[in-house]
Design a protein around this motif. Structure first.
Motif, PDB file in Angstrom:
ATOM      1  N   TRP A 130       0.837  -1.205   0.000  1.00  0.00           N
ATOM      2  CA  TRP A 130       0.000   0.000   0.000  1.00  0.00           C
ATOM      3  C   TRP A 130       0.870   1.253   0.000  1.00  0.00           C
ATOM      4  CZ3 TRP A 130      -0.460   4.050   3.482  1.00  0.00           C
ATOM      5  CH2 TRP A 130      -1.547   4.908   3.275  1.00  0.00           C
ATOM      6  N   GLY A 131       1.926   1.246   0.806  1.00  0.00           N
ATOM      7  CA  GLY A 131       2.769   2.420   0.949  1.00  0.00           C
ATOM      8  C   GLY A 131       3.460   2.834  -0.331  1.00  0.00           C
ATOM      9  N   ARG A 132       3.750   1.874  -1.218  1.00  0.00           N
ATOM     10  CA  ARG A 132       4.442   2.231  -2.453  1.00  0.00           C
ATOM     11  C   ARG A 132       3.579   3.108  -3.356  1.00  0.00           C
ATOM     12  NH1 ARG A 132       4.559  -3.504  -5.841  1.00  0.00           N
ATOM     13  NH2 ARG A 132       2.302  -3.802  -6.025  1.00  0.00           N
ATOM     14  N   ARG A 133       2.267   3.137  -3.132  1.00  0.00           N
ATOM     15  CA  ARG A 133       1.395   4.011  -3.916  1.00  0.00           C
ATOM     16  C   ARG A 133       1.586   5.466  -3.511  1.00  0.00           C
ATOM     17  NH1 ARG A 133      -4.170   3.071  -2.685  1.00  0.00           N
ATOM     18  NH2 ARG A 133      -4.572   4.382  -4.514  1.00  0.00           N
ATOM     19  N   TYR A 134       1.921   5.715  -2.246  1.00  0.00           N
ATOM     20  CA  TYR A 134       2.003   7.068  -1.716  1.00  0.00           C
ATOM     21  C   TYR A 134       3.448   7.551  -1.565  1.00  0.00           C
ATOM     22  CZ  TYR A 134      -2.970   6.806  -0.528  1.00  0.00           C
ATOM     23  OH  TYR A 134      -4.340   6.699  -0.587  1.00  0.00           O
ATOM     24  N   ALA A 135       4.375   6.637  -1.294  1.00  0.00           N
ATOM     25  CA  ALA A 135       5.755   7.012  -0.990  1.00  0.00           C
ATOM     26  C   ALA A 135       6.661   6.772  -2.193  1.00  0.00           C
ATOM     27  CB  ALA A 135       6.261   6.232   0.215  1.00  0.00           C
ATOM     28  N   ASP A 136       7.810   7.444  -2.186  1.00  0.00           N
ATOM     29  CA  ASP A 136       8.734   7.449  -3.322  1.00  0.00           C
ATOM     30  C   ASP A 136       9.953   6.573  -3.097  1.00  0.00           C
ATOM     31  OD1 ASP A 136       7.345   9.702  -4.835  1.00  0.00           O
ATOM     32  OD2 ASP A 136       7.713  10.614  -2.885  1.00  0.00           O
ATOM     33  N   GLY A 137       9.987   5.876  -2.000  1.00  0.00           N
ATOM     34  CA  GLY A 137      11.102   5.020  -1.648  1.00  0.00           C
ATOM     35  C   GLY A 137      10.928   4.585  -0.206  1.00  0.00           C
ATOM     36  N   ALA A 138      11.949   3.938   0.355  1.00  0.00           N
ATOM     37  CA  ALA A 138      11.810   3.406   1.714  1.00  0.00           C
ATOM     38  C   ALA A 138      13.159   3.348   2.407  1.00  0.00           C
ATOM     39  CB  ALA A 138      11.177   2.015   1.673  1.00  0.00           C
ATOM     40  N   VAL A 139      13.096   3.365   3.749  1.00  0.00           N
ATOM     41  CA  VAL A 139      14.248   3.133   4.616  1.00  0.00           C
ATOM     42  C   VAL A 139      13.910   1.939   5.496  1.00  0.00           C
ATOM     43  CG1 VAL A 139      15.666   4.051   6.491  1.00  0.00           C
ATOM     44  CG2 VAL A 139      14.997   5.533   4.575  1.00  0.00           C
ATOM     45  N   VAL A 140      14.831   0.993   5.575  1.00  0.00           N
ATOM     46  CA  VAL A 140      14.576  -0.266   6.280  1.00  0.00           C
ATOM     47  C   VAL A 140      15.713  -0.538   7.249  1.00  0.00           C
ATOM     48  CG1 VAL A 140      14.006  -2.705   6.013  1.00  0.00           C
ATOM     49  CG2 VAL A 140      13.563  -1.111   4.128  1.00  0.00           C
ATOM     50  N   GLU A 141      15.374  -1.019   8.426  1.00  0.00           N
ATOM     51  CA  GLU A 141      16.366  -1.409   9.418  1.00  0.00           C
ATOM     52  C   GLU A 141      16.333  -2.914   9.649  1.00  0.00           C
ATOM     53  OE1 GLU A 141      16.549   1.800  12.841  1.00  0.00           O
ATOM     54  OE2 GLU A 141      14.476   1.492  12.196  1.00  0.00           O
ATOM     55  N   GLU A 142      17.486  -3.546   9.584  1.00  0.00           N
ATOM     56  CA  GLU A 142      17.723  -4.900  10.086  1.00  0.00           C
ATOM     57  C   GLU A 142      16.825  -5.972   9.471  1.00  0.00           C
ATOM     58  OE1 GLU A 142      18.807  -4.088  14.667  1.00  0.00           O
ATOM     59  OE2 GLU A 142      16.950  -3.145  13.972  1.00  0.00           O
ATOM     60  N   CYS A 143      16.417  -5.804   8.229  1.00  0.00           N
ATOM     61  CA  CYS A 143      15.604  -6.872   7.627  1.00  0.00           C
ATOM     62  C   CYS A 143      16.428  -8.132   7.397  1.00  0.00           C
ATOM     63  CB  CYS A 143      14.917  -6.396   6.349  1.00  0.00           C
ATOM     64  SG  CYS A 143      16.004  -6.151   4.922  1.00  0.00           S
ATOM     65  N   TYR A 144      17.734  -7.993   7.217  1.00  0.00           N
ATOM     66  CA  TYR A 144      18.599  -9.160   7.047  1.00  0.00           C
ATOM     67  C   TYR A 144      18.707  -9.931   8.359  1.00  0.00           C
ATOM     68  CZ  TYR A 144      22.800 -11.870   5.801  1.00  0.00           C
ATOM     69  OH  TYR A 144      23.706 -12.875   5.549  1.00  0.00           O
ATOM     70  N   ALA A 145      18.741  -9.205   9.477  1.00  0.00           N
ATOM     71  CA  ALA A 145      18.919  -9.846  10.778  1.00  0.00           C
ATOM     72  C   ALA A 145      17.629 -10.452  11.305  1.00  0.00           C
ATOM     73  CB  ALA A 145      19.472  -8.836  11.786  1.00  0.00           C
ATOM     74  N   PHE A 146      16.493  -9.766  11.136  1.00  0.00           N
ATOM     75  CA  PHE A 146      15.297 -10.147  11.880  1.00  0.00           C
ATOM     76  C   PHE A 146      14.089 -10.515  11.031  1.00  0.00           C
ATOM     77  CE2 PHE A 146      17.602  -7.316  14.887  1.00  0.00           C
ATOM     78  CZ  PHE A 146      17.880  -8.283  15.836  1.00  0.00           C
ATOM     79  N   GLY A 147      14.164 -10.379   9.741  1.00  0.00           N
ATOM     80  CA  GLY A 147      12.988 -10.734   8.966  1.00  0.00           C
ATOM     81  C   GLY A 147      13.289 -10.721   7.496  1.00  0.00           C
TER      82      GLY A 147
END
Length: 550
Positions: A436-453
């Motif tokens: 859903w967010g990709r419809r409104y936002a122009d990119g993303a910042v992500v923390e620790e997806c490699y470590a925890f999910g």
């Protein structure tokens, strides 16, 4: 993720990178005027209030700046006026709107104790953002015990910890119900509820009612309390409307997934610094994500005109804004046009100076949101990073039992407001709503997806939560951040040294601990992210971007 871990103490001193904290003896604490007392109806279901005390900040030395001033009220119930005491029965999520209190059934026969604590956050050195948190408290205990509910009176209950607005784009809600008020001789009341025309159902033991997914139109929730003395009903009616459509950001710089060399555009995250640190040579980056309040317009002009970039003529800058409340911000004092006191909920775990916000109260929050966005635009930022948008997972996080729909309602307005101000907007974490967010936002910042999910939609496909079933990237609800990169939108991802999972480049580590394994998994795929390893202080001292080590 926060950049300051703040200790709860009578006096605390904090500084960002660039200087050390020092003693705060010259900063006077808050002062109280009058005598604290409790007034009102001392019985089960009666309303009492903290009265008689006025607080003001201490007289600050010349050059010091008051960042925020708050007064929290905490209620306890005591076995005797001398104690011992424990949290009172009907305490609410926020202490900043708790001057009034409704005595609970569990308070009967006990004595109420109220404590008011004033806290001032004072900046003493702008160059290092050194600030001091000083507190002062007053306590008063009643000499009257809470009386029983009137015999023969029908039991009552109420909605607590906030309600949705009368018009909202959220398609699901969760309501909290107070423990009933009743006389024991009439029996323990049964609590039942009804959403719209559904069957009456027993209120769960945790007294949280979930509506499930709702269609557009008018809805009503009713809660009934019944025993031998009779029945009372509480009701709330509201309307679910369509969410505003995404507004394009015309003329904005949109961070692209790949740079001119065909690799994920390199970034650096420095929200733990007062002054941004330039990366040069082989360490140059195209994007700096820096603090919106502390970074100045002059610093941004230099970044945009003289700093070296990796592939652009000069770097671009993201404005970091936290959507949790922070008492060290200059708009931290609750009040009109700022954070409303009733919207400040539970403490953000591990950061006692910060609290979650009830985003259902959108109309009251709009002036603060718009003022912050205007600040970012006036300074010359290219985009805005909005932090802490995932407090619906789990719903109890904030104290307000928020839903994904509550956040969609809030973010549809906020993301559009950023676009109207001429800046791009960045999604933050919250993989469950990435589709859903990709419809409104122009990119993303992500923390620790490699470590925890899982970082990518393929790893979450088939999972369900809060009425959302995730699909693979080709489906309608991909829940990984490749939902952005697959559409050419940039994603920045970081792993923290302190987690101990990803080793530094050049270290001999095996399996997924190796820095090269991290880069191969997150950076190298066709829909990969601009990945790096850093310290959780986010102060620029550790900067290890992929593809080093591959």
């Amino acid at each position: 993720m926060k950049r300051l871990s703040l200790a709860a103490a009578t006096v605390a001193v904090f500084a960002l990178t660039g200087g050390a904290a020092h003693a705060a003896a010259h900063v006077p604490p808050p002062t109280a005027h009058g005598t604290l007392r409790i007034a009102g109806h001392f019985r089960d279901g009666g309303t009492v209030a903290a009265r008689g005390l006025r607080w003001r900040p201490g007289d600050l030395p010349r050059g010091d700046r008051l960042l925020s001033f708050t007064v929290a009220t905490v209620w306890e119930a005591c076995d005797s006026p001398a104690g011992p005491c424990a949290p009172a029965a009907d305490s609410t999520a926020t202490p900043f709107a708790a001057r009034r209190y409704v005595a609970g059934h569990a308070d009967v026969g006990r004595y109420l104790r109220v404590t008011q604590t004033a806290a001032e956050t004072v900046e003493t050195d702008p160059a290092t953002f050194t600030f001091h948190v000083l507190r002062a408290s007053r306590t008063w205990t009643s000499r009257r015990a809470i009386a029983a509910y009137p015999a023969g009176g029908a039991p009552t209950t109420a909605f607590v910890n906030g309600l949705p607005e009368r018009r909202t784009g959220s398609n699901s809600e969760r309501f909290q119900v107070a423990a009933p008020h009743f006389n024991a001789a009439d029996g323990v009341p049964a609590l039942t509820y009804r959403v719209d025309d559904r069957a009456w159902t027993a209120v769960p033991s945790g007294r949280v009612i979930s509506t499930g997914l709702l269609g557009r139109g008018t809805h009503r929730v009713r809660v009934r309390a019944s025993n031998a003395a009779g029945t009372t009903t509480q009701s709330f009616r509201w309307r679910v409307t369509a969410l505003p459509a995404p507004q394009p950001c015309r003329g904005c710089w949109h961070p692209p997934h790949l740079d001119s060399t065909g690799r994920p555009m390199r970034w650096d995250w420095q929200i733990g610094r007062v002054t941004p640190l330039e990366r040069t040579g082989r360490r140059a980056v195209d994007i700096y994500d820096v603090d919106g309040f502390l970074t100045t317009a002059a610093e941004l002009r230099a970044l945009h005109t003289t700093w070296q970039a990796a592939t652009l003529p000069h770097p671009r800058a993201f404005c970091y804004l936290d959507l949790a409340w922070e008492d060290y911000r200059p708009d931290g004092t609750p009040g009109p046009g700022r954070f409303p006191a009733r919207a400040l909920g539970n403490v953000y775990f591990g950061f006692p100076q910060e609290r979650w916000v009830d985003v259902r109260q959108l109309e009251a929050l709009k002036p603060m949101i718009e003022r912050r966005i205007r600040m970012c635009a006036a300074k010359g930022f290219d985009a805005v990073e909005l932090d802490d948008i995932d407090s619906f997972d789990p719903p109890r996080t904030t104290g307000f039992q928020l839903t994904p729909g509550d956040w969609q309602n809030f973010l549809a307005f906020t993301d559009n407001a950023v676009h109207r101000s001429g800046m791009a907007v960045l999604w933050k974490n919250s993989a469950l709503l990435a589709w859903w967010g990709r419809r409104y936002a122009d990119g993303a910042v992500v923390e620790e997806c490699y470590a925890f999910g899982p970082c990518f939609s393929a790893g979450l496909a088939g999972t369900s939560a809060y009425g959302i079933t995730c699909t693979a990237l080709s489906g309608p609800r991909p829940c990984g951040w490749d939902a952005f990169t697959s559409r050419g939108k940039w994603v920045g991802e970081d792993e923290y040294r302190e987690d101990g999972l990803v080793c530094a480049p050049g270290r001999s580590c095996t399996g997924r601990h190796a820095f090269s394994a991290f880069c191969h998994a997150v950076y190298a795929p066709p829909n990969g992210f601009s990945a790096l390893r850093m310290t959780d202080e986010l102060d620029g001292t550790v900067f290890q971007p992929c593809p080093s080590g591959i």
